[in-house]
Design a protein around this motif. Structure first.
Motif, short mmCIF file in Angstrom:
data_model
loop_
_atom_site.label_atom_id
_atom_site.label_comp_id
_atom_site.label_asym_id
_atom_site.label_seq_id
_atom_site.Cartn_x
_atom_site.Cartn_y
_atom_site.Cartn_z
N SER A 286 0.83 -1.21 0.00
CA SER A 286 0.00 0.00 0.00
C SER A 286 0.86 1.25 0.00
CB SER A 286 -0.93 0.00 1.22
OG SER A 286 -0.18 -0.04 2.43
N GLN A 287 1.99 1.21 0.70
CA GLN A 287 2.90 2.36 0.69
C GLN A 287 3.48 2.56 -0.71
OE1 GLN A 287 6.25 1.96 3.34
NE2 GLN A 287 7.12 3.95 2.77
N ASP A 311 14.71 -8.35 -1.21
CA ASP A 311 14.23 -9.70 -1.51
C ASP A 311 12.71 -9.69 -1.45
OD1 ASP A 311 16.78 -10.75 -1.79
OD2 ASP A 311 16.97 -11.08 0.37
N LEU A 312 12.08 -9.69 -2.62
CA LEU A 312 10.62 -9.64 -2.69
C LEU A 312 10.03 -11.03 -2.49
CD1 LEU A 312 10.16 -7.27 -5.74
CD2 LEU A 312 10.02 -6.70 -3.32
N PRO A 313 9.08 -11.18 -1.57
CA PRO A 313 8.43 -12.48 -1.39
C PRO A 313 7.68 -12.88 -2.66
CG PRO A 313 7.96 -11.01 0.45
CD PRO A 313 8.60 -10.19 -0.61
N GLU A 314 7.51 -14.18 -2.84
CA GLU A 314 6.78 -14.67 -4.01
C GLU A 314 5.30 -14.30 -3.90
OE1 GLU A 314 8.07 -16.02 -6.59
OE2 GLU A 314 10.11 -16.17 -5.82
N ARG A 315 4.60 -14.37 -5.03
CA ARG A 315 3.19 -14.02 -5.06
C ARG A 315 2.36 -14.95 -4.17
NH1 ARG A 315 3.16 -13.57 -11.48
NH2 ARG A 315 4.97 -14.88 -11.10
N SER A 316 2.79 -16.21 -4.00
CA SER A 316 2.06 -17.14 -3.15
C SER A 316 2.11 -16.70 -1.69
CB SER A 316 2.64 -18.55 -3.29
OG SER A 316 4.03 -18.55 -2.94
N ALA A 317 3.25 -16.12 -1.29
CA ALA A 317 3.37 -15.66 0.09
C ALA A 317 2.47 -14.46 0.34
CB ALA A 317 4.83 -15.29 0.39
N SER A 318 2.39 -13.56 -0.64
CA SER A 318 1.54 -12.39 -0.46
C SER A 318 0.08 -12.78 -0.41
CB SER A 318 1.78 -11.39 -1.60
OG SER A 318 1.38 -11.95 -2.83
N ALA A 319 -0.29 -13.86 -1.09
CA ALA A 319 -1.68 -14.28 -1.09
C ALA A 319 -2.10 -14.78 0.30
CB ALA A 319 -1.90 -15.38 -2.13
N GLN A 320 -1.14 -15.33 1.07
CA GLN A 320 -1.46 -15.82 2.40
C GLN A 320 -1.74 -14.68 3.36
OE1 GLN A 320 1.82 -18.28 3.52
NE2 GLN A 320 1.59 -19.68 1.79
N ASP A 321 -1.03 -13.58 3.22
CA ASP A 321 -1.22 -12.44 4.12
C ASP A 321 -1.12 -11.16 3.31
OD1 ASP A 321 -1.39 -10.62 6.10
OD2 ASP A 321 0.48 -11.12 7.11
N PRO A 322 -2.23 -10.64 2.81
CA PRO A 322 -2.21 -9.46 1.96
C PRO A 322 -1.71 -8.21 2.67
CG PRO A 322 -4.47 -10.00 2.59
CD PRO A 322 -3.60 -11.13 3.05
N LEU A 326 6.26 -5.53 1.51
CA LEU A 326 6.30 -5.33 0.07
C LEU A 326 6.51 -6.67 -0.64
CD1 LEU A 326 6.46 -3.37 -2.35
CD2 LEU A 326 8.92 -3.26 -1.93
N THR A 327 5.71 -6.91 -1.67
CA THR A 327 5.76 -8.19 -2.37
C THR A 327 6.00 -8.00 -3.85
OG1 THR A 327 3.38 -8.22 -2.80
CG2 THR A 327 4.14 -9.20 -0.72
N LEU A 328 6.43 -9.06 -4.50
CA LEU A 328 6.60 -9.04 -5.95
C LEU A 328 5.27 -8.78 -6.64
CD1 LEU A 328 8.35 -9.51 -8.46
CD2 LEU A 328 7.85 -11.95 -8.24
N SER A 329 4.20 -9.33 -6.10
CA SER A 329 2.88 -9.13 -6.68
C SER A 329 2.49 -7.66 -6.68
CB SER A 329 1.84 -9.94 -5.91
OG SER A 329 0.54 -9.71 -6.41
N GLY A 330 2.79 -6.95 -5.57
CA GLY A 330 2.46 -5.53 -5.50
C GLY A 330 3.20 -4.72 -6.54
N LEU A 331 4.47 -5.05 -6.77
CA LEU A 331 5.24 -4.34 -7.79
C LEU A 331 4.72 -4.64 -9.18
CD1 LEU A 331 7.67 -2.56 -8.46
CD2 LEU A 331 9.10 -4.62 -8.44
N LEU A 332 4.39 -5.89 -9.45
CA LEU A 332 3.91 -6.27 -10.78
C LEU A 332 2.55 -5.63 -11.09
CD1 LEU A 332 4.82 -10.07 -10.91
CD2 LEU A 332 6.07 -8.14 -11.85
N ASN A 333 1.70 -5.48 -10.06
CA ASN A 333 0.39 -4.88 -10.29
C ASN A 333 0.50 -3.45 -10.78
OD1 ASN A 333 -1.22 -7.07 -9.70
ND2 ASN A 333 -1.37 -6.59 -7.52
N PHE A 334 1.52 -2.74 -10.32
CA PHE A 334 1.66 -1.36 -10.79
C PHE A 334 2.34 -1.30 -12.15
CE2 PHE A 334 3.08 2.97 -11.18
CZ PHE A 334 2.01 3.68 -10.65
#
Length: 465
Positions: A286-287, A311-322, A326-334
C-alpha cells in the motif's frame, strides 16, 4: 420704420410672458390632477411605454469576451497555457513589458498591466488583454491600510459568430502549443524518497549525459532513440488498442558500463522528470501504491540494481497475508496491472548487474518491453570517448596523427574487458592526447595480463525488443 401689419404680428414682451404663465399654470394643473386621479403603477407603466416609443434600439454587440481567471477551483490550466503561449507572441508592436531575473533562470520577460496582444487563428482576429486588479483588505477594528492582493486574468475578445471555433479548436491549440514551449524550456527534476519513504522530494536534474556522449554501439544507440521517439508519438495508438501508455526498459550488464548515464540521456532526450525509487525504504504494497500514484505524467521511474534492492516475497506468500511487507505481486500490479493505467506517458526502467537473478515474471513483454545489454567498451565506444574527452576526431584516416596507437588500442580491446567508465577515467588523467592514450594502452595491457587464460570475452549482444 416697420410696416403696420408687421407691428401687429409681433407680440409685445408683456403678452408673451402672460401666455407662458398661463401655459405653465395649465401644465401644473394637469400634473396635479394626474397625480390625484391616476394611480402610481399606471403612471409608471405609461411613462415606460412613452420611453419605448421614442427610444432607438442600441447597436447589436458584435464581439464576445472570454475571461480567463488565474484561479478557478485551483490553478487554471488555461491561464497558465495562455501565459506561456502569448509570451511567444511578444514582438515589436508590444508597448509595455515586465522584466525580471532569478538566480536559477535567465532574464524573464512577461506582460505588463493592461497590455494587449493580437493573434490570428484560421482567419479569425483575436485580441488578448492582460488585466491586473489590486485590492486591499482591511481588518475590522484596524486602522492600517490592510493587506494588498492582486487578481490577474486574461480577456480574449473576438467576433461572437466564431465562438464555437474559438472554444472548441483555438483554446485546445493554445494548450498544445504551450506544452511544446514548456517542454523545450523545462527544468528537469530528480525525485527521491524523503525520510522513511512516505513522500517525494526533488532537486534539479542537471546530468549532462546525452545520446551524443554515450559510449554505446551506434546501432544500439539508434535503436533506443527510435524506440523512445516512437513511444512519444503513439498516444492515440495506445488508446485505440486498449493499453496503458507506458513502456518498460531493462538495462543490464557489468558495473561501469553506463546504465545510469543511459537513464540520464533518456531523460534529457524525452524532457521527462526522473523518480528514483529505492525499494529498501518501502515496507508494504500500500505504501508503494501511494508513492507511485504521486508520480507525475511524462516521467521516468527508475529502480536501480533491482536484483539486490530487496528480496521480494513470491506471489504465493503475499496471497497468504495481503497485509504483509512489500511483495513481488504488489510491484507487478503497478507495472502492468490495473494500477498501471493511473497515468500517461511513463517510462519504467530496471537496472541490474545480474539479469540471471531476476524473477522471470519481471522480464516478460508488457513489463520490460526492451532489454538493453550494456557491454564492455568496444573500439567504436572508445573512439567516441576519445572525441569527447581529448577532442580527437573520430576517423580512421591513415594520416591520422594517432593512427598507430589507435590501432594498438583496437587490438587490445578485442582481447580484454574494460568498462567505458574505466576508459573515461584514464582519458581524464591528462589533457595531452598522447599521454592519455599511452596511459590507456598500459591499462589495457595490465588488464590482459590479469585476465584468466581460459576467460571468455563478452561480446555485444543485440537488443531484445
Amino acid at each position: 420704420m416697420l410696416p403696420g401689419n408687421v407691428m401687429e404680428i409681433m407680440a409685445s414682451p408683456s403678452s408673451l410672458f402672460s401666455a407662458y404663465a398661463s401655459f405653465s399654470g395649465s401644465i401644473m394643473l394637469v400634473r396635479t390632477m394626474v397625480n390625484d386621479i391616476v394611480p402610481r403603477p399606471v403612471q409608471a407603466y405609461l411613462w415606460q411605454a412613452i420611453q419605448r416609443l421614442f427610444k432607438t434600439n442600441p447597436p447589436v454587440q458584435e464581439h464576445l469576451t472570454l475571461v480567463v481567471e488565474e484561479y478557478a477551483y485551483g490553478r487554471n490550466e488555461i491561464f497558465d497555457a495562455a501565459e506561456i503561449y502569448l509570451s511567444s507572441k511578444i514582438d515589436t508592436n508590444t508597448d509595455r513589458l515586465k522584466i525580471s531575473k532569478s538566480s536559477k533562470k535567465g532574464v524573464l520577460v512577461s506582460f505588463a498591466k493592461d497590455e494587449t496582444i493580437l493573434d490570428t487563428f484560421d482567419g479569425v482576429e483575436l485580441n488578448w488583454k492582460f488585466v491586473t486588479v489590486t485590492t486591499r483588505r482591511q481588518r475590522r477594528g484596524s486602522s492600517d491600510e490592510g493587506e494588498e492582493s492582486k487578481e490577474q486574468h486574461f480577456e480574449l475578445s473576438f467576433d461572437k459568430k466564431h465562438k464555437d471555433k474559438i472554444i472548441g479548436t483555438y483554446v485546445p491549440f493554445v494548450i498544445e502549443k504551450s506544452s511544446e514551449i514548456k517542454g523545450k524550456e523545462k527544468v528537469l527534476k530528480m525525485f527521491t524518497l524523503r525520510g522513511y519513504g512516505r513522500s517525494w522530494s526533488s532537486i534539479d536534474l542537471q546530468h549532462p549525459s546525452t545520446f551524443d556522449t554515450l559510449a554505446m554501439e551506434p546501432e544500439q544507440k539508434k535503436a533506443v532513440m527510435n524506440d523512445l521517439d516512437r513511444f512519444l508519438g503513439r498516444r492515440e495508438f495506445y488508446k485505440r488498442v486498449g493499453r496503458a501508455w507506458k513502456r518498460g526498459y531493462l538495462l543490464y550488464g557489468p558495473p561501469g558500463t553506463g546504465k545510469s548515464s543511459l537513464v540520464a540521456a533518456m531523460a534529457n532526450h524525452l524532457k521527462f522528470n526522473v523518480y528514483d525509487l529505492q525499494l529498501s525504504n518501502i515496507r508494504t504494497d500500500s505504501q508503494l501504491r501511494e508513492l507511485l500514484l504521486e508520480t507525475g505524467n511524462s516521467s521516468i521511474l527508475v529502480i536501480e540494481d533491482i536484483d539486490c534492492s530487496i528480496d521480494l516475497p513470491e506471489r504465493s506468500a503475499s496471497a497468504q497475508d495481503p497485509r504483509s511487507e512489500l511483495t513481488l505481486s504488489g510491484l507487478l500490479n503497478f507495472i502492468d496491472g490495473l494500477w498501471s493505467t493511473c497515468g500517461d506517458e511513463r517510462i519504467i526502467i530496471f537496472t541490474t548487474n545480474h539479469v540471471e537473478k531476476l524473477d522471470p515474471a519481471l522480464l516478460r513483454p508488457g513489463r520490460m518491453d526492451m532489454h538493453i545489454h550494456m557491454s564492455y567498451c568496444t573500439y567504436l565506444g572508445f573512439k567516441l570517448l576519445a572525441a569527447n574527452y581529448l577532442e580527437i576526431p573520430d576517423t580512421d584516416d591513415e594520416n591520422h596523427c594517432h593512427r598507430r596507437v589507435f590501432t594498438e588500442i583496437k587490438g587490445l580491446l578485442a582481447e580484454t574487458q574494460v568498462t567505458p567508465a574505466e576508459v573515461a577515467e584514464e582519458l581524464m588523467k591528462s589533457e595531452n592526447p598522447g599521454v592519455a592514450l599511452d596511459g590507456l594502452v598500459k591499462l589495457l595491457k595490465q588488464k590482459k595480463k590479469e585476465a584468466p587464460a581460459d576467460g571468455k570475452l563478452e561480446t555485444v549482444e543485440e537488443i531484445e525488443d
